[in-house]
Design a protein around this motif. Sequence first.
Motif, PDB file in Angstrom:
ATOM      1  N   PRO A 163      21.442 -79.383 -10.082  1.00 34.65           N
ATOM      2  CA  PRO A 163      20.007 -79.607 -10.279  1.00 34.65           C
ATOM      3  C   PRO A 163      19.294 -78.289 -10.528  1.00 34.65           C
ATOM      4  O   PRO A 163      19.777 -77.228 -10.125  1.00 34.65           O
ATOM      5  CB  PRO A 163      19.566 -80.243  -8.953  1.00 34.65           C
ATOM      6  N   PRO A 164      18.146 -78.337 -11.186  1.00 38.27           N
ATOM      7  CA  PRO A 164      17.434 -77.089 -11.487  1.00 38.27           C
ATOM      8  C   PRO A 164      16.927 -76.409 -10.225  1.00 38.27           C
ATOM      9  O   PRO A 164      16.746 -77.035  -9.181  1.00 38.27           O
ATOM     10  CB  PRO A 164      16.268 -77.546 -12.372  1.00 38.27           C
ATOM     11  N   THR A 165      16.710 -75.117 -10.339  1.00 38.05           N
ATOM     12  CA  THR A 165      16.068 -74.371  -9.260  1.00 38.05           C
ATOM     13  C   THR A 165      14.562 -74.575  -9.390  1.00 38.05           C
ATOM     14  O   THR A 165      13.974 -74.235 -10.408  1.00 38.05           O
ATOM     15  CB  THR A 165      16.414 -72.877  -9.354  1.00 38.05           C
ATOM     16  N   GLU A 166      13.959 -75.144  -8.366  1.00 43.84           N
ATOM     17  CA  GLU A 166      12.535 -75.485  -8.425  1.00 43.84           C
ATOM     18  C   GLU A 166      11.754 -74.656  -7.413  1.00 43.84           C
ATOM     19  O   GLU A 166      12.138 -74.541  -6.252  1.00 43.84           O
ATOM     20  CB  GLU A 166      12.317 -76.969  -8.149  1.00 43.84           C
ATOM     21  N   THR A 167      10.660 -74.087  -7.858  1.00 40.64           N
ATOM     22  CA  THR A 167       9.742 -73.385  -6.965  1.00 40.64           C
ATOM     23  C   THR A 167       8.378 -74.057  -7.050  1.00 40.64           C
ATOM     24  O   THR A 167       7.981 -74.564  -8.104  1.00 40.64           O
ATOM     25  CB  THR A 167       9.614 -71.897  -7.326  1.00 40.64           C
ATOM     26  N   VAL A 202      -4.614 -69.933   2.334  1.00 43.58           N
ATOM     27  CA  VAL A 202      -3.194 -69.623   2.462  1.00 43.58           C
ATOM     28  C   VAL A 202      -2.488 -70.014   1.166  1.00 43.58           C
ATOM     29  O   VAL A 202      -2.498 -71.185   0.774  1.00 43.58           O
ATOM     30  CB  VAL A 202      -2.568 -70.375   3.652  1.00 43.58           C
ATOM     31  N   SER A 203      -1.887 -69.033   0.504  1.00 45.95           N
ATOM     32  CA  SER A 203      -1.093 -69.289  -0.694  1.00 45.95           C
ATOM     33  C   SER A 203       0.377 -69.356  -0.286  1.00 45.95           C
ATOM     34  O   SER A 203       0.902 -68.417   0.317  1.00 45.95           O
ATOM     35  CB  SER A 203      -1.290 -68.183  -1.726  1.00 45.95           C
ATOM     36  N   LEU A 204       1.009 -70.478  -0.612  1.00 39.37           N
ATOM     37  CA  LEU A 204       2.395 -70.719  -0.234  1.00 39.37           C
ATOM     38  C   LEU A 204       3.283 -70.750  -1.464  1.00 39.37           C
ATOM     39  O   LEU A 204       2.955 -71.399  -2.451  1.00 39.37           O
ATOM     40  CB  LEU A 204       2.527 -72.058   0.494  1.00 39.37           C
ATOM     41  N   ASN A 205       4.394 -70.044  -1.399  1.00 40.72           N
ATOM     42  CA  ASN A 205       5.447 -70.163  -2.399  1.00 40.72           C
ATOM     43  C   ASN A 205       6.690 -70.676  -1.692  1.00 40.72           C
ATOM     44  O   ASN A 205       7.126 -70.085  -0.689  1.00 40.72           O
ATOM     45  CB  ASN A 205       5.755 -68.815  -3.060  1.00 40.72           C
ATOM     46  N   VAL A 206       7.248 -71.768  -2.181  1.00 34.36           N
ATOM     47  CA  VAL A 206       8.464 -72.306  -1.567  1.00 34.36           C
ATOM     48  C   VAL A 206       9.507 -72.551  -2.648  1.00 34.36           C
ATOM     49  O   VAL A 206       9.177 -72.811  -3.810  1.00 34.36           O
ATOM     50  CB  VAL A 206       8.194 -73.615  -0.786  1.00 34.36           C
ATOM     51  N   ARG A 207      10.761 -72.454  -2.244  1.00 33.90           N
ATOM     52  CA  ARG A 207      11.878 -72.815  -3.114  1.00 33.90           C
ATOM     53  C   ARG A 207      12.472 -74.106  -2.587  1.00 33.90           C
ATOM     54  O   ARG A 207      12.812 -74.206  -1.407  1.00 33.90           O
ATOM     55  CB  ARG A 207      12.928 -71.711  -3.123  1.00 33.90           C
ATOM     56  N   VAL A 208      12.579 -75.088  -3.456  1.00 35.88           N
ATOM     57  CA  VAL A 208      13.151 -76.375  -3.058  1.00 35.88           C
ATOM     58  C   VAL A 208      14.657 -76.204  -2.856  1.00 35.88           C
ATOM     59  O   VAL A 208      15.345 -75.610  -3.693  1.00 35.88           O
ATOM     60  CB  VAL A 208      12.863 -77.446  -4.130  1.00 35.88           C
TER      61      VAL A 208
END
Length: 208
Positions: A54-58, A158-164
């Motif tokens: 599956p693709p890498t999703e952010t 709050v700015s959030l960056n997450v990697r699925v």
Amino acid sequence: MKGAIVGLDPFNPLASVIIFQYNPDTLSRTLNARTTSTPWQQSNPTQALRLAGPPTETIRMEIELDAADQLAEGDGIAEAVGVTPALAAIEMLLYPKTALIVANKVLAAAGVIEVIAPEAPMVLLVFGPTRVLPVRLTELSITEQLFGPSLNPIQAKVSLNVRVLNYDDLGLATVGGGLFLAYQISREVMATISSVGGVVDAVAGIGG
């Protein structure tokens, strides 16, 4: 319905549930394909369409915290510490537990164990019934605004960056891997609904 970030931490379950006070206005998603071909193999026709997984999703989003309503109601916690508890709950998702750090240091000093990096609890991004995703928080940016008498923030962005995290990252038999698989199946169903709707519209247009 409110979005949330939920840390599956059996040692401190209440502190790891962050329900969004306000849902974000926007949510940005980036998907990067995972292919099997390397640059020097791209001319190989047997590799051109293959996927490694599956693709890498952010995902990027900004949430707002505001203690104004609680202050207007005379909430003692809001008056004392503002939105600091909510900020701390989010921040702790990036910290190893202090009890584990101290215990590992003591045991390592005694030669009992070989210390490995502590493992964070599983974190879920919940954004609607069809989007419950295991994620890893990769970046957190906090802007504190308006401070009370004790210099605790009353408002914050709050700015959030997450990697699925997908089933290749976690394993298909794990809770997180199963949740991602369910998410992918729901997307496949949505894609089918879209395709069927498009065909129906096209046929109706031809018949008209």
